[in-house]
Design a protein around this motif. Structure first.
Motif, short mmCIF file in Angstrom:
data_model
loop_
_atom_site.label_atom_id
_atom_site.label_comp_id
_atom_site.label_asym_id
_atom_site.label_seq_id
_atom_site.Cartn_x
_atom_site.Cartn_y
_atom_site.Cartn_z
N ARG A 16 1.18 -0.94 0.08
CA ARG A 16 -0.28 -0.28 -0.01
C ARG A 16 0.82 1.12 -0.10
NH1 ARG A 16 -4.25 -1.79 4.20
NH2 ARG A 16 -5.56 -2.86 3.09
N ARG A 17 0.57 2.35 0.03
CA ARG A 17 0.85 3.53 -0.99
C ARG A 17 0.87 4.53 0.40
NH1 ARG A 17 1.56 7.67 -5.73
NH2 ARG A 17 -0.20 7.28 -5.45
N ALA A 18 1.27 5.39 1.20
CA ALA A 18 0.17 6.20 2.28
C ALA A 18 0.00 7.65 1.32
CB ALA A 18 1.41 7.15 2.77
N LEU A 19 -1.63 7.34 1.93
CA LEU A 19 -2.40 8.34 0.71
C LEU A 19 -2.07 9.75 1.29
CD1 LEU A 19 -5.36 6.77 0.63
CD2 LEU A 19 -3.66 7.24 -1.32
N TRP A 20 -2.09 9.80 3.06
CA TRP A 20 -1.55 11.32 3.52
C TRP A 20 -0.36 10.75 4.26
CZ3 TRP A 20 -4.72 15.49 3.11
CH2 TRP A 20 -4.28 16.60 4.38
#
Length: 138
Positions: A16-20
């Motif tokens: 997963r990639r950090a959204l924030w």
């Protein structure tokens, strides 16, 4: 085969990639009363612009709504002007009551320190001079 950039590899581990991502604020937050006045002014100005557009389009089409729309737009312009001035006045009042944050390296503060040191030095010299005069007279 994994991604070619090194940045992609860090996100591949969890899938997963950090959204924030938190970033430090570049400016200080406005004081609450000033921010409230600014939000109020923006809303009033937005409504005034919508009214002006309705008045213009009503006038162009020759609608019966044109006259009331123009009158309400004029009144709304006065209120919008008051709203923008309210932001300015609220900010000035807030700064006057709460002051501004002075930095330790402030030039004014350093000048005051120098003047205080000079004043203390003059006092010491005056006291030393008067003590010597008293001893000489005795």
């Amino acid at each position: 085969m994994r991604g070619e950039c090194g940045e992609c590899d860090a996100f591949m581990d969890t899938g997963r990639r950090a959204l924030w991502q938190e970033e430090p604020a570049t400016r200080w937050r406005m004081p609450d009363p000033v921010r409230t006045a600014a939000v109020r002014a923006v809303i009033i100005v937005a409504v005034t612009l919508i009214q002006a557009m309705v008045a213009f389009l009503s006038t162009v089409t020759g609608s019966w709504l044109a006259f009331p729309a123009v009158i309400s737009t004029v009144a709304s312009t006065v209120v919008a002007t008051w709203g923008v001035l309210d932001v300015w006045v609220t900010r000035q009042v807030w700064v006057q009551r709460n002051g501004v944050w002075s930095q330790p390296s402030s030039t004014a503060r350093e000048l005051r320190r120098e003047r205080r040191r000079a004043r203390r030095q003059r006092r010491r010299e005056a006291l030393d001079g008067s003590a010597r005069a008293d001893r000489a007279a005795a």
